[in-house]
Write a protein that holds these residues in place. Structure first.
Motif, PDB file in Angstrom:
ATOM      1  N   GLY A 142      41.095  53.727  44.888  1.00 50.85           N
ATOM      2  CA  GLY A 142      40.612  55.064  45.205  1.00 50.85           C
ATOM      3  C   GLY A 142      41.055  55.632  46.531  1.00 50.85           C
ATOM      4  N   ASP A 143      41.568  54.804  47.436  1.00 53.18           N
ATOM      5  CA  ASP A 143      41.988  55.310  48.739  1.00 53.18           C
ATOM      6  C   ASP A 143      43.463  55.705  48.764  1.00 53.18           C
ATOM      7  OD1 ASP A 143      42.648  52.626  48.374  1.00 53.18           O
ATOM      8  OD2 ASP A 143      42.795  52.255  50.528  1.00 53.18           O
ATOM      9  N   LEU A 148      34.758  48.684  46.090  1.00 54.19           N
ATOM     10  CA  LEU A 148      34.428  48.628  44.665  1.00 54.19           C
ATOM     11  C   LEU A 148      34.802  49.946  44.002  1.00 54.19           C
ATOM     12  CD1 LEU A 148      31.643  50.447  44.448  1.00 54.19           C
ATOM     13  CD2 LEU A 148      30.547  48.320  45.101  1.00 54.19           C
ATOM     14  N   GLN A 149      34.967  49.891  42.681  1.00 54.63           N
ATOM     15  CA  GLN A 149      35.456  51.070  41.965  1.00 54.63           C
ATOM     16  C   GLN A 149      35.177  50.935  40.478  1.00 54.63           C
ATOM     17  OE1 GLN A 149      39.642  51.749  42.583  1.00 54.63           O
ATOM     18  NE2 GLN A 149      39.581  53.853  41.808  1.00 54.63           N
ATOM     19  N   CYS A 150      34.865  52.079  39.837  1.00 48.76           N
ATOM     20  CA  CYS A 150      34.773  52.177  38.379  1.00 48.76           C
ATOM     21  C   CYS A 150      35.861  53.122  37.872  1.00 48.76           C
ATOM     22  CB  CYS A 150      33.425  52.757  37.936  1.00 48.76           C
ATOM     23  SG  CYS A 150      31.990  51.722  38.232  1.00 48.76           S
ATOM     24  N   THR A 151      36.216  52.989  36.619  1.00 46.06           N
ATOM     25  CA  THR A 151      37.037  54.015  35.982  1.00 46.06           C
ATOM     26  C   THR A 151      36.168  55.250  35.787  1.00 46.06           C
ATOM     27  OG1 THR A 151      36.489  53.207  33.767  1.00 46.06           O
ATOM     28  CG2 THR A 151      38.470  52.318  34.803  1.00 46.06           C
ATOM     29  N   ILE A 169      35.051  44.674  42.029  1.00 48.66           N
ATOM     30  CA  ILE A 169      34.499  44.576  43.375  1.00 48.66           C
ATOM     31  C   ILE A 169      35.328  43.559  44.155  1.00 48.66           C
ATOM     32  CG2 ILE A 169      32.174  45.183  42.607  1.00 48.66           C
ATOM     33  CD1 ILE A 169      31.415  42.248  42.828  1.00 48.66           C
ATOM     34  N   ARG A 170      35.382  43.743  45.479  1.00 48.73           N
ATOM     35  CA  ARG A 170      36.245  42.882  46.287  1.00 48.73           C
ATOM     36  C   ARG A 170      35.764  42.872  47.731  1.00 48.73           C
ATOM     37  NH1 ARG A 170      42.531  44.637  47.322  1.00 48.73           N
ATOM     38  NH2 ARG A 170      43.037  43.173  48.975  1.00 48.73           N
TER      39      ARG A 170
END
Length: 659
Positions: A86-87, A197-200, A238-239
C-alpha cells in the motif's frame, strides 16, 4: 472452491524470511502440481488467457495497487489476483508487477496454479475460481532466523497490540485497507520495531477485519519468538521487522516505555484508535485539539476549509493518484473569464447547471461548467468526471482544463469547442443543412473510435452510460468529442455486466437490459451508439412521431422500413451520395440496437465495419429493442412493472453509488 482445498493446493514450501530490501527481491513461490490443477500445454488457450489476464490486471491496478479477475471459460478459465504494497506509487507497483510476472512464469512454467511473493507485490493465479472466498487462513508463513533479544513474551504482546491498532486503522481510515505501525522506545536492546498489514480491497470492511484477526491470532505461534515474521493469506497479510521496511511515517505508533502492565498506544494527530481512553489527560488533549481546530478553521476562513474538504474528498474517495492541485483554477480568474457568468456567455444548461464560454488570461478559450450550489450530486459528478477524464487522452474525448472549488462554487473547465453539441445542428431544420454526408460520416467514425478507446484501448475500462447527441461536442472542423463523464463508471476487467439499483441516463438512448433491470456493460454504450447513428442518418430524434399509423419511435420506424425494403424513405434528404453506403450504415446501426446484448458487436468491430465498403459480409440484424409503440404499448416481451424510473427528456436522472 472450499478454503480447505486451497490449503491442500498451496502447501508451504519455505520457512525463512530473508532480510528484506527496498528493491523487488525474491521471497517465495508455490508451484502447484496436484491433480486438481495440473499443467497446461505451451501455446494453449489457457496460456493465452493467462498472459492476457495478467496484462489486464496490471493495467487495472492503477491507483489502488490491487486487481482481480477471471478470463475464459472452463477448462481454459484462469482466475488471477495481484496486490502491491500500500505504500507504493503506481510506477513502483508497475515495476514490481513486471518483475514478478516474469518470475512466476519462468519459475512455475506451465503450472495452472501458482503463487509468488515479492517484497513489494504478490501474484496468484489458478484454474480454480477463488475470488468468492473471504475467510482467509495463512497460506505461507515466513520467519527470520534470529530470536528476539530480551523478554520475548513482552515483545510479542506489543506486536499483537500494534497489529490490532493497525487493523482498526486499515479498516476504518484507509481506502486501500492498509496500515503501517511502529513501537518506539521498546527496550535497551531494541529501540524500535516496525509492522505492516493489508487487505485486498474487494471485500467488505467486516471481512477485512476478520481476515486480519485470523492472522493476528496465529502470530504468537507462527513467529516462535523470532524478530521478524510475515503471514500471508489470499486476501490479507501481516508483517513485522526490527528494521524499517516501508515508505513514510508510521500511521500507528505505540510507546514502549508505558509504565502500565499493558502497553498503551499513541497515535499520530487526528487518529481515533476506536477504544475508550480512561485518563483525564488524554481527554483534555482531545477536547483542546477539537476546540483549537474548530477555532482555527473559523479564523482561517470557513469557505476555504470547505474547499479543502471537497478536494480531500475528491482525492480520497476515488483513490485517485492525480495531483488535484495541478488542475485548480482561481475563482477570480474564472469570473473574469466569463464576465462574472454573464448571460451573454451562457452556452447552455443541463441537469447539473449551466455552461459558460470564457477566455483565460493566456488567451485560451474554455467552456466553464457551473454546477448547482445546492446539488450534492453535482459535487460527486464533478469529482467523477475530473478523476476519469484527467486520465483519458484521445482526440475524440473532450479535454478537461481545470477545476475550481471556492466560495461554494463547483466549476469544471473544459476546452472550448465552438460548434457546441451535435444536437444543436442535427435537430435544427436550418443548421442541419450544414451536416452533409461527409461531415456526418466524420462524426459517426469519430464517436465510434472514442468509444472503442474507452471500452478497449485505454488503461481504464469505462462505460459512459449517457451517450447522446447533446453529449457529442464539435470543434471548428466538426470533429466530434465525447463529453460529460459525470455518470461514467470504471468497469471491472473481470466482469462483463454490472447491476445497479438505480438507472442514470436519458430515455431513448438506454439499452433495454439497463432501463428495465439496471444491468449495464460496454454493450449498453453500443446500443446508445446505434441510436445516435440512426439519428445522424435520419436527422430525427429517437423519440418522436414517425409513421403515426405504425409506431412512435425511430427504432421501430427504421425496422419497419428495413423489413419492407423502403429504408431509403427514412434517410435525411440532405444525405446525398451513394445509397448503398448509407444503407450499410443503417445496417450497422440496427446491429447495435438489437434487443439481445450478446448479438450487438463490440466497438472495435463497429469501427472495422464502418471503414469497410463490403455490406454483404454484415450479419442480418434481428428486431431492435422497442421501447414504446403508439399508445404506450410495449413491443418487446417485457413488463413495464419491472422498469426502473428513467428520464423522458434531455436531462439526466442521477443516483450515484460508490465504487
Amino acid at each position: 472452491m472450499h478454503l480447505s482445498l486451497f490449503l491442500v493446493l498451496l502447501l508451504p514450501l519455505l520457512s525463512y524470511l530473508p532480510v528484506l530490501a527496498t528493491s523487488d527481491s525474491f521471497n517465495s513461490y508455490i508451484c502447484d502440481s496436484t491433480n486438481t490443477s495440473g499443467k497446461y500445454t505451451a501455446n494453449s488457450t489457457y496460456q493465452s488467457n493467462l498472459h492476457t489476464l495478467l496484462s489486464e490486471l496490471k493495467a487495472n491496478s492503477t491507483g489502488t495497487g490491487f486487481a482481480a479477475g477471471t478470463l475464459g471459460t472452463v477448462p481454459d478459465q484462469v482466475t488471477g489476483l495481484i496486490l502491491c504494497r500500500g505504500d507504493l506509487n503506481s510506477s513502483s507497483c508497475f515495476s514490481c508487477l513486471s518483475q514478478i510476472f516474469t518470475g512466476i512464469l519462468s519459475t512455475c512454467p506451465l503450472y495452472m496454479t501458482a503463487t509468488m511473493w515479492y517484497d513489494r507485490c504478490y501474484v496468484q493465479f489458478s484454474s480454480q475460481d477463488f475470488l468468492s472466498l473471504f475467510n482467509d487462513l495463512p497460506l505461507e508463513k515466513f520467519t527470520s532466523k534470529r530470536n528476539v533479544t530480551g523478554d520475548q513474551a513482552r515483545f510479542i504482546s506489543y506486536v499483537s497490540l500494534l497489529m490490532s491498532e493497525m487493523a482498526s486503522w486499515a479498516v476504518d481510515r484507509s481506502t486501500k485497507f492498509f496500515a503501517t505501525g511502529e513501537v518506539k522506545n521498546f527496550s535497551t536492546e531494541l529501540s524500535s520495531f516496525y509492522a505492516l498489514l493489508q487487505c485486498t480491497t474487494n471485500m467488505p470492511k467486516s471481512q477485512c477485519q476478520s481476515c486480519l484477526q485470523i492472522l493476528i491470532n496465529d502470530l504468537p505461534d507462527a513467529s516462535k519468538g523470532k524478530d521478524g515474521a510475515w503471514l500471508f493469506g489470499i486476501y490479507c497479510n501481516i508483517r513485522y521487522e526490527i528494521t524499517p521496511f516501508y515508505n513514510g511515517v508510521a500511521m500507528v505508533q505505540i510507546d514502549g516505555e508505558s509504565p502500565s502492565s499493558s502497553p498503551a498506544p499513541i497515535l499520530p494527530p487526528g487518529v481515533n484508535n476506536g477504544k475508550k481512553k480512561s485518563t483525564a489527560m488524554i481527554l483534555v488533549i482531545v477536547i483542546s485539539a477539537v476546540v483549537a481546530s474548530t477555532a482555527f478553521c473559523i479564523w482561517l476562513y470557513k469557505k476555504q476549509c470547505q474547499r479543502e474538504k471537497m478536494i480531500s474528498e475528491m482525492t480520497n474517495s476515488e483513490q485517485n493518484n492525480e495531483n488535484i492541485d495541478s488542475f485548480l483554477i482561481d475563482l477570480t480568474t474564472l469570473r473574469a473569464a466569463t464576465l462574472n457568468f454573464d448571460k451573454s456567455k451562457k452556452l447552455g444548461e443541463g441537469g447539473f447547471g449551466a455552461v459558460y464560454m470564457g477566455i483565460l488570461p493566456n488567451g485560451q478559450e474554455v467552456a466553464v461548467k457551473r454546477l448547482s450550489q445546492s446539488s450534492s450530486q453535482g459535487l460527486r459528478e464533478l469529482r467523477n468526471e475530473l478523476v476519469l477524464v484527467a486520465k483519458l487522452k484521445h482526440k475524440n474525448l473532450v479535454r478537461v482544463v481545470g477545476v475550481c472549488l471556492e466560495e461554494q462554487e463547483k466549476l469544471l473547465v473544459y476546452e472550448f469547442l465552438p460548434n457546441r453539441s451535435l444536437d444543436t445542428f442535427l435537430f435544427d431544420k436550418e443548421k442541419r443543412q450544414e451536416l452533409d454526408r461527409t461531415k456526418r460520416w466524420k462524426i459517426i467514425n469519430g464517436v465510434a473510435r472514442g468509444l472503442q478507446y474507452l471500452h478497449e484501448d485505454s488503461q481504464l475500462k469505462i462505460v459512459h452510460r449517457d451517450l447522446k447527441a447533446s453529449n457529442i461536442l464539435l470543434d471548428s472542423d466538426m470533429n466530434p468529442k465525447i463529453s460529460d463523464f459525470g455518470l461514467a463508471r470504471l468497469f471491472p476487467i473481470d466482469k462483463t455486466i454490472h447491476v445497479t439499483r438505480r438507472v442514470v441516463g436519458t430515455f431513448g438512448y438506454m439499452a433495454p437490459e439497463y432501463a428495465m433491470h439496471g444491468r449495464y456493460s460496454i454493450k449498453s454504450d453500443v446500443f446508445s451508439f446505434g441510436v445516435l447513428l440512426l439519428e445522424i442518418i435520419t436527422g430525427k430524434r429517437n423519440i418522436g412521431s414517425y409513421d403515426t399509423d405504425r409506431c412512435d419511435d425511430l427504432l421501430s420506424s427504421t425496422w419497419e422500413h428495413w423489413k419492407r425494403g423502403t429504408i431509403i424513405d427514412i434517410i435525411d434528404p440532405i444525405m446525398d451520395g451513394p445509397t448503398n453506403e448509407v444503407i450499410q450504415h443503417i445496417h450497422i446501426g440496427l446491429l447495435c440496437v438489437q434487443e439481445d446484448l450478446k448479438d450487438r458487436p463490440h466497438m472495435s468491430e463497429v469501427v472495422i465495419m464502418l471503414e469497410s465498403n463490403d455490406s454483404v459480409s454484415l450479419k442480418s440484424p434481428s428486431k431492435p429493442a422497442f421501447y414504446l409503440r403508439r399508445g404506450g404499448s410495449v413491443s418487446s416481451d417485457v413488463s413495464l412493472t419491472t422498469m426502473i424510473p428513467v428520464s423522458q427528456n434531455e436531462l439526466t436522472i442521477s443516483e450515484f453509488e460508490p465504487r
